[in-house]
Design a protein around this motif. Sequence first.
Motif, PDB file in Angstrom:
ATOM      1  N   SER A 144       0.866  -1.168   0.000  1.00 26.82           N
ATOM      2  CA  SER A 144       0.000   0.000   0.000  1.00 26.82           C
ATOM      3  C   SER A 144       0.904   1.219   0.000  1.00 26.82           C
ATOM      4  CB  SER A 144      -0.911   0.008   1.224  1.00 26.82           C
ATOM      5  OG  SER A 144      -1.727   1.161   1.213  1.00 26.82           O
ATOM      6  N   ASN A 145       0.706   2.091  -0.951  1.00 28.56           N
ATOM      7  CA  ASN A 145       1.572   3.270  -1.129  1.00 28.56           C
ATOM      8  C   ASN A 145       3.043   2.864  -1.192  1.00 28.56           C
ATOM      9  OD1 ASN A 145      -0.594   5.036  -1.171  1.00 28.56           O
ATOM     10  ND2 ASN A 145      -0.564   5.275   1.046  1.00 28.56           N
ATOM     11  N   LEU A 146       3.315   1.800  -1.931  1.00 26.78           N
ATOM     12  CA  LEU A 146       4.663   1.250  -2.137  1.00 26.78           C
ATOM     13  C   LEU A 146       5.306   0.726  -0.856  1.00 26.78           C
ATOM     14  CD1 LEU A 146       6.031   3.845  -4.701  1.00 26.78           C
ATOM     15  CD2 LEU A 146       4.940   1.640  -5.158  1.00 26.78           C
ATOM     16  N   TRP A 147       4.540   0.563   0.206  1.00 22.41           N
ATOM     17  CA  TRP A 147       5.032   0.032   1.462  1.00 22.41           C
ATOM     18  C   TRP A 147       4.484  -1.381   1.615  1.00 22.41           C
ATOM     19  CZ3 TRP A 147       2.424  -0.024   6.602  1.00 22.41           C
ATOM     20  CH2 TRP A 147       3.318  -0.327   7.640  1.00 22.41           C
ATOM     21  N   GLU A 148       5.363  -2.356   1.812  1.00 22.72           N
ATOM     22  CA  GLU A 148       4.937  -3.742   1.925  1.00 22.72           C
ATOM     23  C   GLU A 148       4.235  -3.978   3.263  1.00 22.72           C
ATOM     24  OE1 GLU A 148       7.080  -7.380   0.286  1.00 22.72           O
ATOM     25  OE2 GLU A 148       7.616  -7.403   2.404  1.00 22.72           O
ATOM     26  N   ILE A 149       2.983  -4.426   3.179  1.00 24.38           N
ATOM     27  CA  ILE A 149       2.219  -4.656   4.398  1.00 24.38           C
ATOM     28  C   ILE A 149       2.042  -6.139   4.703  1.00 24.38           C
ATOM     29  CG2 ILE A 149       1.037  -2.437   4.339  1.00 24.38           C
ATOM     30  CD1 ILE A 149      -1.385  -3.807   3.128  1.00 24.38           C
ATOM     31  N   ALA A 150       2.267  -6.996   3.711  1.00 26.13           N
ATOM     32  CA  ALA A 150       2.198  -8.443   3.940  1.00 26.13           C
ATOM     33  C   ALA A 150       2.940  -9.145   2.811  1.00 26.13           C
ATOM     34  CB  ALA A 150       0.754  -8.918   3.979  1.00 26.13           C
ATOM     35  N   SER A 151       3.586 -10.255   3.158  1.00 21.22           N
ATOM     36  CA  SER A 151       4.254 -11.065   2.149  1.00 21.22           C
ATOM     37  C   SER A 151       4.356 -12.484   2.653  1.00 21.22           C
ATOM     38  CB  SER A 151       5.640 -10.512   1.820  1.00 21.22           C
ATOM     39  OG  SER A 151       6.488 -10.617   2.941  1.00 21.22           O
ATOM     40  N   GLY A 152       4.582 -13.402   1.741  1.00 24.83           N
ATOM     41  CA  GLY A 152       4.717 -14.789   2.154  1.00 24.83           C
ATOM     42  C   GLY A 152       4.890 -15.725   0.981  1.00 24.83           C
ATOM     43  N   THR A 167      -7.651 -23.167 -14.097  1.00 26.98           N
ATOM     44  CA  THR A 167      -7.754 -23.466 -12.669  1.00 26.98           C
ATOM     45  C   THR A 167      -7.737 -22.164 -11.884  1.00 26.98           C
ATOM     46  OG1 THR A 167      -6.527 -25.519 -13.030  1.00 26.98           O
ATOM     47  CG2 THR A 167      -6.671 -24.733 -10.762  1.00 26.98           C
ATOM     48  N   MET A 168      -8.651 -22.049 -10.921  1.00 26.44           N
ATOM     49  CA  MET A 168      -8.642 -20.895 -10.019  1.00 26.44           C
ATOM     50  C   MET A 168      -7.794 -21.250  -8.804  1.00 26.44           C
ATOM     51  SD  MET A 168     -10.288 -18.564 -11.532  1.00 26.44           S
ATOM     52  CE  MET A 168     -10.452 -17.341 -10.277  1.00 26.44           C
ATOM     53  N   VAL A 169      -6.784 -20.421  -8.552  1.00 22.11           N
ATOM     54  CA  VAL A 169      -5.888 -20.642  -7.429  1.00 22.11           C
ATOM     55  C   VAL A 169      -6.135 -19.542  -6.402  1.00 22.11           C
ATOM     56  CG1 VAL A 169      -3.476 -20.821  -6.720  1.00 22.11           C
ATOM     57  CG2 VAL A 169      -4.179 -21.695  -8.955  1.00 22.11           C
ATOM     58  N   ASP A 170      -6.366 -19.923  -5.151  1.00 23.47           N
ATOM     59  CA  ASP A 170      -6.597 -18.965  -4.075  1.00 23.47           C
ATOM     60  C   ASP A 170      -5.271 -18.630  -3.396  1.00 23.47           C
ATOM     61  OD1 ASP A 170      -9.292 -19.032  -4.605  1.00 23.47           O
ATOM     62  OD2 ASP A 170      -9.763 -20.423  -2.980  1.00 23.47           O
ATOM     63  N   VAL A 171      -5.047 -17.326  -3.189  1.00 18.96           N
ATOM     64  CA  VAL A 171      -3.853 -16.864  -2.486  1.00 18.96           C
ATOM     65  C   VAL A 171      -4.327 -16.070  -1.269  1.00 18.96           C
ATOM     66  CG1 VAL A 171      -1.719 -15.536  -2.639  1.00 18.96           C
ATOM     67  CG2 VAL A 171      -2.584 -16.730  -4.658  1.00 18.96           C
ATOM     68  N   PRO A 172      -4.373 -16.712  -0.078  1.00 19.13           N
ATOM     69  CA  PRO A 172      -4.795 -15.993   1.127  1.00 19.13           C
ATOM     70  C   PRO A 172      -3.674 -15.101   1.652  1.00 19.13           C
ATOM     71  CG  PRO A 172      -4.298 -18.267   1.652  1.00 19.13           C
ATOM     72  CD  PRO A 172      -4.107 -18.128   0.167  1.00 19.13           C
ATOM     73  N   VAL A 173      -4.049 -13.880   2.058  1.00 17.25           N
ATOM     74  CA  VAL A 173      -3.078 -12.899   2.563  1.00 17.25           C
ATOM     75  C   VAL A 173      -3.583 -12.395   3.913  1.00 17.25           C
ATOM     76  CG1 VAL A 173      -1.959 -10.688   2.126  1.00 17.25           C
ATOM     77  CG2 VAL A 173      -2.502 -12.198   0.204  1.00 17.25           C
ATOM     78  N   LYS A 174      -2.724 -12.472   4.938  1.00 18.23           N
ATOM     79  CA  LYS A 174      -3.084 -11.980   6.270  1.00 18.23           C
ATOM     80  C   LYS A 174      -2.292 -10.715   6.566  1.00 18.23           C
ATOM     81  CE  LYS A 174      -4.336 -16.442   8.111  1.00 18.23           C
ATOM     82  NZ  LYS A 174      -4.164 -17.427   9.160  1.00 18.23           N
ATOM     83  N   VAL A 175      -3.016  -9.662   6.965  1.00 22.55           N
ATOM     84  CA  VAL A 175      -2.396  -8.377   7.303  1.00 22.55           C
ATOM     85  C   VAL A 175      -2.601  -8.130   8.790  1.00 22.55           C
ATOM     86  CG1 VAL A 175      -2.358  -5.906   6.828  1.00 22.55           C
ATOM     87  CG2 VAL A 175      -2.905  -7.511   4.980  1.00 22.55           C
ATOM     88  N   PRO A 176      -1.517  -7.990   9.557  1.00 22.20           N
ATOM     89  CA  PRO A 176      -1.641  -7.748  11.003  1.00 22.20           C
ATOM     90  C   PRO A 176      -2.342  -6.417  11.303  1.00 22.20           C
ATOM     91  CG  PRO A 176       0.623  -8.291  10.404  1.00 22.20           C
ATOM     92  CD  PRO A 176      -0.133  -8.093   9.132  1.00 22.20           C
ATOM     93  N   HIS A 177      -3.013  -6.362  12.467  1.00 22.60           N
ATOM     94  CA  HIS A 177      -3.737  -5.143  12.863  1.00 22.60           C
ATOM     95  C   HIS A 177      -2.811  -3.929  12.973  1.00 22.60           C
ATOM     96  CE1 HIS A 177      -7.618  -6.932  13.511  1.00 22.60           C
ATOM     97  NE2 HIS A 177      -7.107  -7.864  14.293  1.00 22.60           N
ATOM     98  N   ASN A 178      -1.603  -4.107  13.496  1.00 15.68           N
ATOM     99  CA  ASN A 178      -0.716  -2.951  13.675  1.00 15.68           C
ATOM    100  C   ASN A 178      -0.334  -2.330  12.335  1.00 15.68           C
ATOM    101  OD1 ASN A 178       0.915  -5.055  12.889  1.00 15.68           O
ATOM    102  ND2 ASN A 178       2.563  -4.575  14.319  1.00 15.68           N
ATOM    103  N   VAL A 179      -0.294  -3.109  11.282  1.00 15.43           N
ATOM    104  CA  VAL A 179      -0.015  -2.562   9.947  1.00 15.43           C
ATOM    105  C   VAL A 179      -1.216  -1.764   9.457  1.00 15.43           C
ATOM    106  CG1 VAL A 179       0.462  -3.156   7.548  1.00 15.43           C
ATOM    107  CG2 VAL A 179       1.632  -4.372   9.379  1.00 15.43           C
ATOM    108  N   LEU A 180      -2.412  -2.262   9.702  1.00 16.61           N
ATOM    109  CA  LEU A 180      -3.618  -1.541   9.275  1.00 16.61           C
ATOM    110  C   LEU A 180      -3.729  -0.188   9.979  1.00 16.61           C
ATOM    111  CD1 LEU A 180      -6.197  -4.468   9.190  1.00 16.61           C
ATOM    112  CD2 LEU A 180      -5.141  -3.313   7.245  1.00 16.61           C
ATOM    113  N   ILE A 181      -3.341  -0.143  11.240  1.00 13.59           N
ATOM    114  CA  ILE A 181      -3.390   1.119  11.981  1.00 13.59           C
ATOM    115  C   ILE A 181      -2.425   2.130  11.372  1.00 13.59           C
ATOM    116  CG2 ILE A 181      -2.874   2.189  14.217  1.00 13.59           C
ATOM    117  CD1 ILE A 181      -3.972  -0.432  15.479  1.00 13.59           C
TER     118      ILE A 181
END
Length: 147
Positions: A66-74, A88-102
Motif C-alpha cells: 500500500s503506497n509502495l510500502w509492503e504490508i504483507a508477504s509470504g 484453474t482458479m488458485v486462491d492466495v490468502p493474505v493476512k495483514v496484522p492489525h498494527n499494519v492496518l493502523i
Amino acid sequence: MFHLLDKAKNYVAEKFANVPKPEASVTNVAFTCVSLEGAEYLAKVSVKNPYSTPIPISEIDYSLKSNLWEIASGTIPDPGSLKANNTTMVDVPVKVPHNVLISLAKDIGADWDIDYQIDITLIIDLPVLGNFTIPLSHKGEFKLPTL
C-alpha cells in the motif's frame, strides 16, 4: 563439431520458444474476514494450462503493498496442480496484522479506502523445461464499510 552443436542448440531453443506456456491473471482481490491476528484478504488467480496433463505448482510468492510500502508477504509451498487443458482458479490468502492496518490510517482517512498493489509469482514445474515463473501484478483499492 562445434558448428554442429551450435546448430543443435539453436534448433532446440527455437522449438522450446514456440511451445505454449501456462498463462495467468489476477481476477479478484477481496476482503474475507477479521480475526484476532488481523485482516484476511483473498486473491483469486486464474491459470490456464494448455497441456493435456496436470502440471504441479511448486510454490506461490506474494507481496501486498500500500503506497509502495509492503504490508504483507509470504510463500505458499506446494499449493496443488493445474487441471489438464483447463483453467484453474488458485486462491492466495493474505493476512495483514492489525498494527499494519493502523499505520495505514493516513490513506484510509483521506478517502475511506486502502489503495493496494499485489505482486504474485507462480512457480510452475514444467516437465523437460523445468521451473517456469509467471509474475503477476494487480492494483486496486479495498473500500472500507461506513457506518
